[in-house]
Design a protein around this motif. Structure first.
Motif, mmCIF file in Angstrom:
data_model
loop_
_atom_site.group_PDB
_atom_site.id
_atom_site.type_symbol
_atom_site.label_atom_id
_atom_site.label_comp_id
_atom_site.label_asym_id
_atom_site.label_seq_id
_atom_site.Cartn_x
_atom_site.Cartn_y
_atom_site.Cartn_z
ATOM 1 N N ARG A 1 0.818 -1.211 0.000
ATOM 2 C CA ARG A 1 0.000 0.000 0.000
ATOM 3 C C ARG A 1 0.859 1.271 0.000
ATOM 4 O O ARG A 1 1.905 1.319 0.634
ATOM 5 C CB ARG A 1 -0.927 0.006 1.216
ATOM 6 C CG ARG A 1 -1.932 -1.135 1.210
ATOM 7 C CD ARG A 1 -2.908 -1.001 2.369
ATOM 8 N NE ARG A 1 -3.699 -2.210 2.557
ATOM 9 C CZ ARG A 1 -4.822 -2.486 1.904
ATOM 10 N NH1 ARG A 1 -5.289 -1.628 1.016
ATOM 11 N NH2 ARG A 1 -5.473 -3.609 2.137
ATOM 12 N N TRP A 2 0.356 2.287 -0.699
ATOM 13 C CA TRP A 2 0.994 3.591 -0.680
ATOM 14 C C TRP A 2 0.664 4.295 0.634
ATOM 15 O O TRP A 2 -0.327 3.974 1.295
ATOM 16 C CB TRP A 2 0.496 4.441 -1.845
ATOM 17 C CG TRP A 2 0.837 3.884 -3.197
ATOM 18 C CD1 TRP A 2 1.782 2.937 -3.477
ATOM 19 C CD2 TRP A 2 0.230 4.246 -4.441
ATOM 20 N NE1 TRP A 2 1.808 2.686 -4.828
ATOM 21 C CE2 TRP A 2 0.873 3.475 -5.450
ATOM 22 C CE3 TRP A 2 -0.767 5.129 -4.810
ATOM 23 C CZ2 TRP A 2 0.527 3.582 -6.797
ATOM 24 C CZ3 TRP A 2 -1.110 5.238 -6.149
ATOM 25 C CH2 TRP A 2 -0.458 4.469 -7.133
ATOM 26 N N ASN A 3 1.451 5.282 0.961
ATOM 27 C CA ASN A 3 1.239 6.050 2.187
ATOM 28 C C ASN A 3 0.209 7.164 1.948
ATOM 29 O O ASN A 3 0.479 8.360 2.142
ATOM 30 C CB ASN A 3 2.564 6.629 2.688
ATOM 31 C CG ASN A 3 2.431 7.245 4.072
ATOM 32 O OD1 ASN A 3 1.572 6.846 4.850
ATOM 33 N ND2 ASN A 3 3.267 8.232 4.359
ATOM 34 N N ILE A 4 -0.962 6.750 1.500
ATOM 35 C CA ILE A 4 -2.061 7.683 1.234
ATOM 36 C C ILE A 4 -3.332 7.078 1.817
ATOM 37 O O ILE A 4 -3.651 5.912 1.538
ATOM 38 C CB ILE A 4 -2.264 7.926 -0.277
ATOM 39 C CG1 ILE A 4 -1.044 8.612 -0.893
ATOM 40 C CG2 ILE A 4 -3.521 8.762 -0.526
ATOM 41 C CD1 ILE A 4 -1.133 8.767 -2.397
ATOM 42 N N THR A 5 -4.042 7.858 2.612
ATOM 43 C CA THR A 5 -5.360 7.457 3.088
ATOM 44 C C THR A 5 -6.378 8.402 2.474
ATOM 45 O O THR A 5 -6.338 9.614 2.704
ATOM 46 C CB THR A 5 -5.438 7.524 4.621
ATOM 47 O OG1 THR A 5 -4.424 6.670 5.174
ATOM 48 C CG2 THR A 5 -6.798 7.060 5.118
ATOM 49 N N VAL A 6 -7.270 7.851 1.672
ATOM 50 C CA VAL A 6 -8.192 8.668 0.885
ATOM 51 C C VAL A 6 -9.349 9.157 1.754
ATOM 52 O O VAL A 6 -9.959 8.387 2.503
ATOM 53 C CB VAL A 6 -8.738 7.870 -0.312
ATOM 54 C CG1 VAL A 6 -9.770 8.690 -1.080
ATOM 55 C CG2 VAL A 6 -7.594 7.454 -1.230
#
Length: 386
Positions: A10-15
């Motif tokens: 997972r990327w370090n982005i929380t949508v």
């Protein structure tokens, strides 16, 4: 601590939210999204027409067994048939399930078990579709695969000469997506169709990533003037609501009679509402012509602005499925692009894959290319500094 299996890097982005071509994270950072859920949100995030159709269906009923007649299934199937070479549709929930259905249908109809696919292909992660996939990294660690798949080199016409009449089907993507955004050559596709006729095999075209307008036509095989026996579709079909479909010719209908195959959630009315709204918007000449125009615009901008960068070997693709092949691994570059507010994917170790929504504007294309230009320039300077 996470309660999930770590099956995704997972990327370090929380949508927090997403709309159109843009994603906003929980820190209110905005990203221009040239991933589109991996060619799923072809109409962009939270499309108003799809949302309205889903909400209308939610107010009626959410699920019924496929033992019941559901007119919306017929309406969606009719749209698929009108825009393809097929005559009947089986609904499921994903691309892998659609390809599973295609494999089962081909084997049952022909009475043969051998299926030919191609190196660097990707057809799914179930046991049959993983076995069909021509990439060892997908298959490692799972023990013996199904034994009746043969992998040939892609775009190699001579490799087809050695196939015999024991083949049930030849299965391929006309643009290999995960394998590097590699379009099929016209000569190769023509040879595949001739080979199917020569050996009595069915032709299965996997349109999971390329279908529903992604390449500027309803299905990518239509660029090549061929008529497959079976077509599979999924990603772009419901604009983010899970749905898959296998489309087959009339000669195959008698093979899939009651009890031969099924899916509890296949043809779910909510998914059908989303698919109907999605296809109604996309599958018309004006919209598809705009996809072609945007594709030409994006490719020309890429060539003119970053095409001469020493890291770039090639820019290729069809429609708004575009690969930028580099002469080194692209994982760090993709991370840098993300830091600079542009979301893109890889397609193999050396290819940056662009999958903007089909509704992307020319202004957004300009912005994306400028971010890429800036990021390539930063990367070049860091190399010089070292």
């Amino acid at each position: 601590m996470s309660y999930l299996f770590p099956t995704y890097a997972r990327w370090n982005i929380t949508v927090k939210e997403a709309k159109g071509s843009w994603v906003t994270d929980i820190h209110d950072k905005k990203y221009l999204d040239f991933v589109s859920g991996i060619a799923v949100c072809n109409l962009g995030h939270a499309n108003d027409d799809v949302m309205a159709a889903v909400q209308e269906q939610l107010s009626k009923y959410w699920h019924m067994s496929n033992l019941f007649h559901q007119p919306i299934q017929e309406e969606v199937a009719k749209l698929l048939i009108e825009h393809s070479d097929g005559d009947a549709v089986f609904f499921c929930n994903s691309g892998a399930e659609a390809n599973e259905a295609a494999i089962k249908l081909a084997r049952k109809h022909t009475g043969k078990t051998n299926i030919v696919t191609f190196l660097q292909s990707f057809h799914g992660r179930t046991f049959a579709t993983m076995s069909a996939t021509g990439q060892e990294k997908i298959q490692q660690g799972f023990g013996p695969l199904l034994e009746t798949f043969t992998y040939l080199p892609y775009n190699d016409t001579e490799a087809l000469d050695h196939l015999g009449t024991d083949v049930a089907a030849i299965m391929l993507e006309v643009v290999q997506g995960e394998g590097g955004v590699i379009p099929a050559q016209q000569e190769f596709i023509q040879k595949v169709t001739e080979t199917c006729k020569r050996i009595g095999a069915l032709l299965i075209i996997d349109e999971v990533q390329t279908g529903i307008g992604r390449t500027g036509k309803p299905f990518a095989y239509q660029h090549y003037g061929i008529s497959p026996d079976i077509i599979t579709s999924a990603k772009g079909l419901g604009n983010g609501i899970p749905v898959g479909a296998m489309i087959g010719k009339s000669s195959l209908i008698s093979t899939f009679q009651a009890g031969s195959h099924g899916s509890t959630f296949g043809g779910n009315p909510i998914a059908m509402a989303a698919a109907k709204a999605t296809m109604t918007k996309i599958l018309n000449n004006e919209f598809l012509n705009e996809v072609e125009e945007k594709s030409n615009y994006l490719i020309e901008k890429l060539y003119n602005i970053i095409g001469n960068h020493p890291k770039i070997k090639n820019i290729r693709g069809k429609g708004l499925l575009i690969g930028i092949e580099c002469n080194e691994q692209v994982s760090e570059m993709i991370d840098q692009l993300r830091e600079n507010n542009l979301l893109v994917l890889s397609a193999g170790p050396n290819v940056i894959r662009l999958l903007p929504p089909l509704t992307v504007s020319t202004k957004e294309i300009d912005e994306a290319v400028e971010i890429m230009n800036q990021t390539f320039a930063e990367n070049k300077q860091s190399i010089i500094a070292h």
